[in-house]
Design an enzyme around this catalytic site. Structure first.
Site, PDB file in Angstrom:
ATOM      1  CG  HIS A 295      40.801  50.287  38.968  1.00 22.34           C
ATOM      2  ND1 HIS A 295      40.256  51.243  39.790  1.00 22.34           N
ATOM      3  CD2 HIS A 295      40.916  49.169  39.721  1.00 22.34           C
ATOM      4  CE1 HIS A 295      40.089  50.727  41.007  1.00 22.34           C
ATOM      5  NE2 HIS A 295      40.474  49.469  40.984  1.00 22.34           N
TER       6      HIS A 295
ATOM      7  CG  ASP B 244      31.699  45.211  39.213  1.00 22.02           C
ATOM      8  OD1 ASP B 244      32.621  44.868  38.448  1.00 22.02           O
ATOM      9  OD2 ASP B 244      31.885  45.809  40.285  1.00 22.02           O
TER      10      ASP B 244
END
Ligand code: GLA
Length: 376
Positions: A31, A170
């Site tokens: 995060h 990602d």
């Protein structure tokens, strides 16, 4: 049947390109990406494969081999619209919409998709699907699109269309992975520095079996809390804050804790990149343990089963290496780094059981190259 055979059976002609795009495991830095911070993932061997062939009528027709051969189709020139009956296809729709919006002139295509990334594990099956679609469609239209641009469009497709306000980690890990290396990514500049993985270490991934279902709302809420903390401190992103600024700001305790996770996690990623490059598994283990604790207590994105799995792996691995939850959170997989010569013993001693009482899925991974064509 191979993917090419399944494609030919469905579309009555062979594919002209086959692309692959890997999943990723994040070693540390959770995060932090949407806070303009640092992450340290690597691309892994489980992947999405995309077979494609151009069509002259501007239609996209896509078959999901892993969903019983379900087919979705739409014209390239219509705006994105989700299909609640076939949510898997939304990621493909999001990618074609993002590419078109960025001005890339795509051709219509027949597409077959299959993959080996376990779903709900936090190993980026959706990002790899989108990066793979982008790689295949770029090849069909003869477009030379750099990996970082494919990654940006995949992220935009997921944020703006599918509706999860994800960061870039990602997609960039899948697009730009490097064999035997983790990637130290600066998510503000998108600078990617490969960091060699020590040969003495092995990456283990253990799926808790707690599926990460319907967690987009909780993810987006965490992101909003981080943005609120940055705004309260008058900085562009939490990347620009340190603990002194945070402690001086009058934040409510929850927002303070969320921001503390991000500020301390960024520092841990920088330290981890150095420890990894130096082959220092002891330091890596300490940093991974601190990261997990921060995700559990400050960011509150772990679940008790995952905490238990991490604790057992940490105890089995000992000081040389460590374990932590990987990915967005609320279930999914745990990543462990351990001495390669201890991996067999660690895995055979593991007693963790999934919620249904069966043994967990274990992947013994190596860092792989980023997305590319396997056939053209
Ligand atoms: C998900 C998102 C990423 C990142 C991680 C948490 O995987 O897609 O952008 O925010 O969660 O680190």
């Amino acid at each position: 049947m191979t993917l090419a055979q399944q494609f030919a059976a469905a579309f009555c002609a062979p594919p002209t390109v086959i692309a692959r795009a890997p999943g990723r495991v994040n070693l540390i830095g959770e995060h932090t990406d949407y806070n303009d911070g640092f992450v340290l993932p690597c691309a892994i061997s489980v992947e999405s494969r995309i077979a494609a062939r151009p069509r002259g009528d501007g239609m996209i027709r896509v078959m999901a081999c892993d969903f019983g051969g379900a087919v979705a189709e739409w014209p390239l020139d219509v705006p994105y619209a989700a299909d609640p009956a076939q949510p898997w296809a939304d990621y493909v729709r999001g990618m074609t919409a993002a590419m078109t919006q960025r001005g890339h002139a795509l051709t219509g295509a027949d597409i077959a998709v299959s993959g080996t990334i376990p779903k709900g594990a936090g190993l980026s099956s959706s990002a790899s699907l989108m990066v793979g679609i982008g790689t295949a469609l770029a090849a069909l239209a003869d477009l030379a699109i750099p990996p970082a641009e494919i990654a940006r469009m995949a992220q935009a497709g997921e944020c703006d269309h599918v509706g999860m306000r994800c960061g870039i980690m990602d997609q960039l890990a899948s697009a730009a992975g490097a064999e035997d290396h983790a990637l130290m990514i600066d998510c503000r500049s998108l600078d990617v520095q490969p960091v060699a993985l020590p040969q003495s270490a092995e990456i283990l991934i253990v799926h808790s079996g707690v599926a990460r279902g319907l967690v987009d709302g909780a993810y987006n809420e965490r992101r909003a809390q981080c943005e609120a903390a940055a705004a309260a401190m008058g900085v562009a992103a939490l990347r620009d804050a340190d603990m002194a600024m945070l402690d001086a700001a009058a934040l409510d305790p929850l927002t303070h804790a969320r921001a503390r996770h991000v500020v301390t996690e960024n520092a841990r990623v920088l330290a981890a990149a150095e420890a990894l490059a130096a082959g220092d598994l002891v330091e890596m283990g300490k940093l991974m343990a601190a990261s997990h604790q921060s995700m559990r207590d400050d960011f509150q994105i772990t679940v008790p089963k995952v905490d238990a799995l991490v604790a057992e792996l940490q105890a089995l691995i000992g000081a040389e290496g460590g374990a932590r939850m990987t990915g967005g959170g609320f279930g999914g997989a745990v990543v462990a780094l351990c001495r390669a010569d201890r991996a067999d013993a660690v895995l055979s001693a593991l007693t963790y059981r999934k919620p249904d009482g069966t043994p967990p899925l274990v992947l013994r991974e190596t860092a792989c190259a980023g997305a590319g064509l396997v056939m053209q």
